[in-house]
Design an enzyme around this catalytic site. Structure first.
Site, short mmCIF file in Angstrom:
data_model
loop_
_atom_site.label_atom_id
_atom_site.label_comp_id
_atom_site.label_asym_id
_atom_site.label_seq_id
_atom_site.Cartn_x
_atom_site.Cartn_y
_atom_site.Cartn_z
N TRP A 66 0.86 -1.19 0.00
CA TRP A 66 0.00 0.00 0.00
C TRP A 66 0.89 1.23 0.00
O TRP A 66 1.84 1.32 0.78
CB TRP A 66 -0.91 0.05 1.22
CG TRP A 66 -1.67 1.35 1.28
CD1 TRP A 66 -2.73 1.71 0.51
CD2 TRP A 66 -1.37 2.48 2.11
NE1 TRP A 66 -3.12 3.01 0.81
CE2 TRP A 66 -2.30 3.49 1.80
CE3 TRP A 66 -0.40 2.73 3.09
CZ2 TRP A 66 -2.29 4.74 2.44
CZ3 TRP A 66 -0.39 3.97 3.72
CH2 TRP A 66 -1.34 4.95 3.39
N GLU A 99 -3.07 -2.96 -2.34
CA GLU A 99 -4.21 -2.44 -1.58
C GLU A 99 -4.65 -1.08 -2.11
O GLU A 99 -3.87 -0.13 -2.17
CB GLU A 99 -3.81 -2.33 -0.10
CG GLU A 99 -4.90 -1.81 0.79
CD GLU A 99 -4.45 -1.76 2.25
OE1 GLU A 99 -5.24 -1.28 3.09
OE2 GLU A 99 -3.32 -2.20 2.55
N LYS A 112 -7.30 2.39 -2.18
CA LYS A 112 -7.86 3.31 -1.19
C LYS A 112 -8.63 4.39 -1.92
O LYS A 112 -8.28 4.80 -3.03
CB LYS A 112 -6.74 3.92 -0.34
CG LYS A 112 -7.24 4.65 0.90
CD LYS A 112 -6.09 4.98 1.84
CE LYS A 112 -6.61 5.58 3.14
NZ LYS A 112 -5.53 5.84 4.11
N HIS A 156 -11.43 1.58 3.31
CA HIS A 156 -10.84 2.25 2.16
C HIS A 156 -11.82 2.56 1.04
O HIS A 156 -11.42 2.85 -0.09
CB HIS A 156 -9.68 1.43 1.60
CG HIS A 156 -8.43 1.55 2.40
ND1 HIS A 156 -7.19 1.17 1.92
CD2 HIS A 156 -8.21 2.01 3.65
CE1 HIS A 156 -6.28 1.40 2.84
NE2 HIS A 156 -6.88 1.90 3.91
N HIS A 208 -8.22 -6.60 4.71
CA HIS A 208 -7.80 -5.86 5.88
C HIS A 208 -9.07 -5.45 6.61
O HIS A 208 -9.81 -4.59 6.15
CB HIS A 208 -6.96 -4.64 5.50
CG HIS A 208 -5.50 -4.93 5.45
ND1 HIS A 208 -4.54 -3.95 5.38
CD2 HIS A 208 -4.83 -6.11 5.47
CE1 HIS A 208 -3.34 -4.51 5.35
NE2 HIS A 208 -3.49 -5.81 5.40
N ASP A 236 -11.52 6.57 6.66
CA ASP A 236 -10.62 5.46 6.99
C ASP A 236 -9.95 5.72 8.33
O ASP A 236 -8.75 6.01 8.40
CB ASP A 236 -9.58 5.30 5.88
CG ASP A 236 -8.58 4.19 6.18
OD1 ASP A 236 -8.98 3.18 6.77
OD2 ASP A 236 -7.40 4.35 5.82
N ASP A 239 -9.74 3.64 10.99
CA ASP A 239 -9.10 2.47 11.61
C ASP A 239 -9.52 2.28 13.06
O ASP A 239 -8.69 2.01 13.94
CB ASP A 239 -7.58 2.57 11.51
CG ASP A 239 -7.10 2.41 10.08
OD1 ASP A 239 -7.23 1.30 9.54
OD2 ASP A 239 -6.60 3.39 9.49
N ASP A 298 -6.47 -4.58 10.73
CA ASP A 298 -5.76 -3.31 10.54
C ASP A 298 -6.53 -2.21 11.26
O ASP A 298 -7.46 -1.62 10.70
CB ASP A 298 -5.62 -3.00 9.06
CG ASP A 298 -4.77 -1.76 8.80
OD1 ASP A 298 -4.20 -1.22 9.77
OD2 ASP A 298 -4.68 -1.32 7.64
#
Length: 413
Positions: free
Chosen positions: A181, A222, A224, A258, A282, A290, A292, A322
């Site tokens: 990523w 990955e 996004k 994402h 993830h 995003d 997390d 993640d």
């Protein structure tokens, strides 16, 4: 009669083999991320984060070095049922003989202690190049940078990481999944979107041209939607990486945070799996972006697990976690999210799916909806407690162990 025995009778009456469900859930590997324990700092220096990543909070007890982080990971692993793996970022390299760590010159020697830990604990490793929090990523561009020298540095980093990952896979007897990523993108509207995407494509081509045995390492990329400083154009978009994966036989990584807030990755899994052999997830929890957040047992997490179990993707979908939260006890955050993922897998494995399929295939959508709602009332709590006992980890008493660890270890830091 115990609560579990009563609950088991109810599940069995619906055609569910509880023992088989326990075995199935316990065999699905979940790769727990190392970066929750130290707020994604790593061991290079104290540059701080950038590239669309932000950790909020300053709860006491952050791991300050590799030994502390591994001790914390040991504690988390002891609280989470099922098969675990450990996911490492390149910034968790450790210096060899005090030498300065250069990302484009990393070797497996920088991860010897992680490999020793892996062997001692029988926990396989996964890996990630780190394309952020570095002076060479200061303008927000790495593999798509217009400066050929900058691109060269990050290409060398990518190549080095794939070689390290292959050594992981060879040593542990289990394929290492290496996820790429990069935060590259524009804060404001660019005139030329194609040129940086072409540079990203060419950089990836150069990285992946170096032969690495797929028996030991498999590459994932990955996508996004956007990141901080890349709100107007993210170079590695979903469409870019989907096309790249299909053309080059790489794994696409779908991160739950994402995409647009109205999109969910659970709906994307079956589409991807029709055209790809394997997929990387993830699992995170985005709140409006995003962000997390720590994973919780919400509808989307359950839907992700249902897609995996219902379609028998157990061996084809790789699950990685993640998230990072420094506003609460980090061990608790780690454990809450990892246990939630395991709860979702177990609940999906216990679902009387055949009854749902029969209703759907007969066109009886009224019964399908009614059953889906009724199944929400199934006595899952006794199943979870019994499953934790089956996996030899604490059930309802897990938080007490976290508090004891905080008092005896974290509070001393």
């Amino acid at each position: 009669m115990s609560m579990f025995s009563e609950a088991e009778k109810i599940y069995r009456a619906l055609g569910v083999d509880v023992d088989a469900a326990f075995r199935r859930a316990a065999e699905i590997p979940v790769s727990i991320h190392c970066w929750q324990g130290d707020d994604v700092n790593g061991f290079e220096n104290d540059n701080g984060l950038d590239g669309g990543i932000a950790v909020t909070g300053n709860y006491p007890g952050r791991a300050r070095n590799a030994a502390e982080l591994r001790n914390d990971i040991d504690k988390v692993m002891s609280l989470v049922p099922g098969t675990k793996r450990l996911n490492i970022h390149a910034i968790y390299a450790e210096a060899v003989n005090g030498s300065k760590i250069e990302r484009n010159a990393l070797t497996v020697d920088n991860f010897k202690n992680w490999m020793d830990w892996s062997k001692a604990n029988n926990v396989a490793l996964d890996f990630n190049p780190t394309f952020f929090a570095h002076p060479m990523a200061g303008d927000g561009f790495t593999l798509s940078n217009a400066d050929a020298a900058v691109r060269k540095y990050w290409i060398e980093h990518g190549i080095a990481c794939r070689k390290i990952a292959a050594e992981f896979g060879k040593a542990q007897g289990s394929t290492c999944i290496t996820n790429f990523w990069a935060p590259d993108g524009f804060k404001d509207t660019p005139v030329d979107r194609e040129a940086p995407r072409r540079r990203l494509m060419e950089s990836l081509d150069e990285i992946f041209a170096v032969p690495v045995d797929e028996k030991y390492n498999k590459d994932a990329v990955e996508c996004k939607l956007f990141g901080i400083g890349a709100e107007s154009c993210t170079i590695g978009s979903h469409e870019f990486y989907m096309g790249y994966c299909m053309k080059n036989n790489k794994l696409v990584c779908l991160d739950a945070g994402h995409f647009h807030p109205t999109e969910v990755i659970s709906d994307k899994i079956s589409s991807v799996m029709l055209f790809a052999d394997e997929l990387l997830l993830h699992v995170s929890r985005g709140v409006r972006w995003d962000s997390d957040h720590v994973v919780t047992l919400n509808d989307e997490l359950y839907a992700i697990a249902q897609e995996i179990i219902r379609n028998n993707y157990d061996k084809r979908v790789h699950i990685g976690l993640d998230y990072f939260d420094a506003s609460i006890n980090r061990i608790a955050a780690w454990s809450i999210g990892a246990r939630a993922m395991q709860k979702a897998l177990l609940a999906a494995a216990l679902e009387p799916t055949q009854l749902l399929r029969e209703a759907e295939e007969s066109g009886d959508y009224s019964s399908r909806l009614a059953l889906l709602e009724d199944f929400k009332n199934l006595p899952f709590a006794p199943m979870w407690e019994a499953y934790c006992e089956y996996c030899r980890v604490p059930g309802a008493g897990w938080l007490k162990q976290v508090k004891e660890y905080e008092n005896t270890v974290l509070s001393k830091r």
